[in-house]
Design a protein around this motif. Structure first.
Motif, PDB file in Angstrom:
ATOM      1  N   TRP A 270       0.802  -1.212   0.000  1.00 35.39           N
ATOM      2  CA  TRP A 270       0.000   0.000   0.000  1.00 35.39           C
ATOM      3  C   TRP A 270       0.841   1.272   0.000  1.00 35.39           C
ATOM      4  O   TRP A 270       0.340   2.341  -0.322  1.00 35.39           O
ATOM      5  CB  TRP A 270      -0.960   0.001   1.184  1.00 35.39           C
ATOM      6  CG  TRP A 270      -1.934  -1.131   1.116  1.00 35.39           C
ATOM      7  CD1 TRP A 270      -1.936  -2.259   1.875  1.00 35.39           C
ATOM      8  CD2 TRP A 270      -3.037  -1.262   0.218  1.00 35.39           C
ATOM      9  NE1 TRP A 270      -2.952  -3.096   1.515  1.00 35.39           N
ATOM     10  CE2 TRP A 270      -3.659  -2.499   0.495  1.00 35.39           C
ATOM     11  CE3 TRP A 270      -3.568  -0.466  -0.792  1.00 35.39           C
ATOM     12  CZ2 TRP A 270      -4.777  -2.955  -0.201  1.00 35.39           C
ATOM     13  CZ3 TRP A 270      -4.686  -0.912  -1.485  1.00 35.39           C
ATOM     14  CH2 TRP A 270      -5.277  -2.139  -1.183  1.00 35.39           C
ATOM     15  N   ILE A 271       2.109   1.176   0.415  1.00 37.65           N
ATOM     16  CA  ILE A 271       3.009   2.319   0.342  1.00 37.65           C
ATOM     17  C   ILE A 271       4.341   1.841  -0.235  1.00 37.65           C
ATOM     18  O   ILE A 271       4.545   0.637  -0.433  1.00 37.65           O
ATOM     19  CB  ILE A 271       3.242   2.984   1.723  1.00 37.65           C
ATOM     20  CG1 ILE A 271       3.947   2.013   2.685  1.00 37.65           C
ATOM     21  CG2 ILE A 271       1.935   3.477   2.319  1.00 37.65           C
ATOM     22  CD1 ILE A 271       4.361   2.675   3.997  1.00 37.65           C
ATOM     23  N   ASN A 272       5.242   2.772  -0.493  1.00 38.96           N
ATOM     24  CA  ASN A 272       6.565   2.461  -1.017  1.00 38.96           C
ATOM     25  C   ASN A 272       7.231   1.375  -0.181  1.00 38.96           C
ATOM     26  O   ASN A 272       7.191   1.410   1.052  1.00 38.96           O
ATOM     27  CB  ASN A 272       7.402   3.746  -1.020  1.00 38.96           C
ATOM     28  CG  ASN A 272       8.827   3.528  -1.431  1.00 38.96           C
ATOM     29  OD1 ASN A 272       9.654   3.098  -0.627  1.00 38.96           O
ATOM     30  ND2 ASN A 272       9.119   3.843  -2.672  1.00 38.96           N
ATOM     31  N   LYS A 321      -1.381   7.080   8.888  1.00 39.37           N
ATOM     32  CA  LYS A 321      -0.549   8.220   8.496  1.00 39.37           C
ATOM     33  C   LYS A 321       0.330   8.682   9.653  1.00 39.37           C
ATOM     34  O   LYS A 321       1.504   9.027   9.471  1.00 39.37           O
ATOM     35  CB  LYS A 321      -1.433   9.381   8.019  1.00 39.37           C
ATOM     36  CG  LYS A 321      -2.077   9.185   6.669  1.00 39.37           C
ATOM     37  CD  LYS A 321      -2.900  10.418   6.309  1.00 39.37           C
ATOM     38  CE  LYS A 321      -3.518  10.305   4.941  1.00 39.37           C
ATOM     39  NZ  LYS A 321      -4.324  11.494   4.585  1.00 39.37           N
ATOM     40  N   VAL A 332       2.638  10.941   4.310  1.00 40.83           N
ATOM     41  CA  VAL A 332       2.041  10.198   3.203  1.00 40.83           C
ATOM     42  C   VAL A 332       0.603  10.663   3.035  1.00 40.83           C
ATOM     43  O   VAL A 332      -0.182  10.642   3.983  1.00 40.83           O
ATOM     44  CB  VAL A 332       2.083   8.682   3.461  1.00 40.83           C
ATOM     45  CG1 VAL A 332       1.449   7.925   2.313  1.00 40.83           C
ATOM     46  CG2 VAL A 332       3.514   8.221   3.664  1.00 40.83           C
ATOM     47  N   ILE A 335      -3.239   6.762   2.057  1.00 44.30           N
ATOM     48  CA  ILE A 335      -3.216   5.438   2.685  1.00 44.30           C
ATOM     49  C   ILE A 335      -4.667   4.983   2.847  1.00 44.30           C
ATOM     50  O   ILE A 335      -5.445   5.643   3.526  1.00 44.30           O
ATOM     51  CB  ILE A 335      -2.528   5.457   4.065  1.00 44.30           C
ATOM     52  CG1 ILE A 335      -1.046   5.825   3.940  1.00 44.30           C
ATOM     53  CG2 ILE A 335      -2.658   4.089   4.732  1.00 44.30           C
ATOM     54  CD1 ILE A 335      -0.311   5.820   5.257  1.00 44.30           C
TER      55      ILE A 335
END
Length: 356
Positions: A270-272, A321, A332, A335
């Motif tokens: 879902w994130i880097n 977050k 970010v 999310i």
């Protein structure tokens, strides 16, 4: 005053109920801006779940001729999906209420985040003693939105008509437009006053309700990939975001997760990847940092295990977050909270889909 709502006053369990007669707002000396607008501002939940007031009585439109300067938008809101909410208020009934609202919706559809931040800053500076900059106002708006907030979402605002009653012209036009253009989201809400019987001085009760559409449009499933126009894809994006946000509401209403249950964070995919690894390393130092406790709250069901017991609970997105920010000092914007928190290995979003 005619109304299909019947109100009764009950004084104790063993006494008979007494009918509360309806009254026009004008009979009670209640005005659109002084009273009706203030009720909406003080209680934006009457417009729907998680609506934040951006500004009121907005009239700073751009026009070479200056003609638009006379137009005043009653209330502009922003819901947690990032969709604008245009609210037109009328005391009594006005056969042109929908025409005004459509005009305002067309005007705000040209807003970007900077325009919106300027409007919100001006609004807050009318209310607060401490000055608020457009950058600070934008941060407040971004914190309100759940997940990704793209400018294209602003191009498809929702319209809410709020009046004591609606004429046949308004009913006909709104239903026709809704059938003709599914991406145009128009709702009709009523506000009615009822007088408390035998009270001295007279006390009144104000009732808000959504009249049209009867079914909640945010629960409609729009299939991605078949939309031909950009407005269709934006409407799909808004609908999907609202379904995801509604996950916590479904879980709360169904009691699918017991009070006090442990919820675990999983940011992978879902994130880097490097950012997720950094969060994992930070959580490994104290496993409580990656956990939350489920509490019975419709909008903010998570209390961070690593936080203090006194702090308020959070939405899944807000807490995710916060954890990323504290772990990596990285902010970010996007999310999907319901997807990154898991109960017994299953995401909150997946549990909600299964329930629904």
């Amino acid at each position: 005053m005619q109304s299909d709502i019947l109100m009764f006053a009950v004084n104790g369990t063993n006494t008979p109920s007494v009918s509360m007669p309806g009254r026009h707002l004008s009979e009670l000396g209640m005005l659109e801006v002084t009273h009706l607008e203030k009720w909406v501002v003080d209680h934006p939940e009457v417009l729907g779940d998680q609506v934040k007031v951006v500004t009121t009585q907005y009239d700073k439109w751009s026009s070479d001729s200056g003609d638009l300067a006379r137009e005043r938008l009653d209330v502009l809101g922003l819901d947690s999906s990032g969709q604008l909410v245009v609210v037109e208020l009328k005391r009594g009934a006005d056969s042109r209420i929908h025409l005004q609202a459509i005009t305002y919706a067309a005007l705000v559809a040209g807003f970007n985040k900077e325009t919106l931040a300027d409007a919100h800053a001006d609004y807050l500076n009318r209310l607060l003693a401490e000055p608020v900059t457009p950058a600070e106002a934008r941060q407040l708006l971004e914190e309100h939105v759940d997940g990704t907030w793209d400018d294209d979402i602003l191009t498809v605002p929702k319209i809410i008509l709020l009046a004591e009653d609606f004429t046949a012209q308004t009913y006909t036009t709104v239903t026709w437009l809704s059938d003709l253009t599914p991406n145009l989201n128009i709702e009709m809400h009523t506000v009615n006053a009822f007088v408390w019987p035998e009270s001295v001085p007279a006390q009144s009760c104000i009732v808000f309700r959504r009249l049209y559409p009867v079914a909640d449009p945010t629960t409609r499933v729009l299939t991605p990939g078949i939309a031909a126009a950009s407005a269709d894809s934006v409407a799909t994006k808004i609908a999907e975001k609202k379904r995801r946000i509604r996950s916590t509401h479904l879980l709360h209403e169904s009691n699918a997760i017991p009070e006090g249950a442990e919820i675990e964070l999983d940011l992978h995919t879902w994130i880097n990847a490097d950012l997720a690894a950094a969060v994992d390393a930070w959580v490994a130092e104290d496993p409580a940092r990656g956990r939350a406790t489920w509490i019975s709250h419709r909008d903010r069901p998570l209390r961070w295990a690593a936080g203090s017991n006194e702090e308020e609970s959070s939405t899944p997105t807000t807490l995710a977050k916060r954890i990323v920010l504290e772990a990596t000092n990285t902010k970010v914007d996007a999310i999907p909270g319901a997807d990154v928190w898991r109960y017994k290995g299953e995401s909150l979003a997946a549990i909600a889909v299964r329930i629904e």
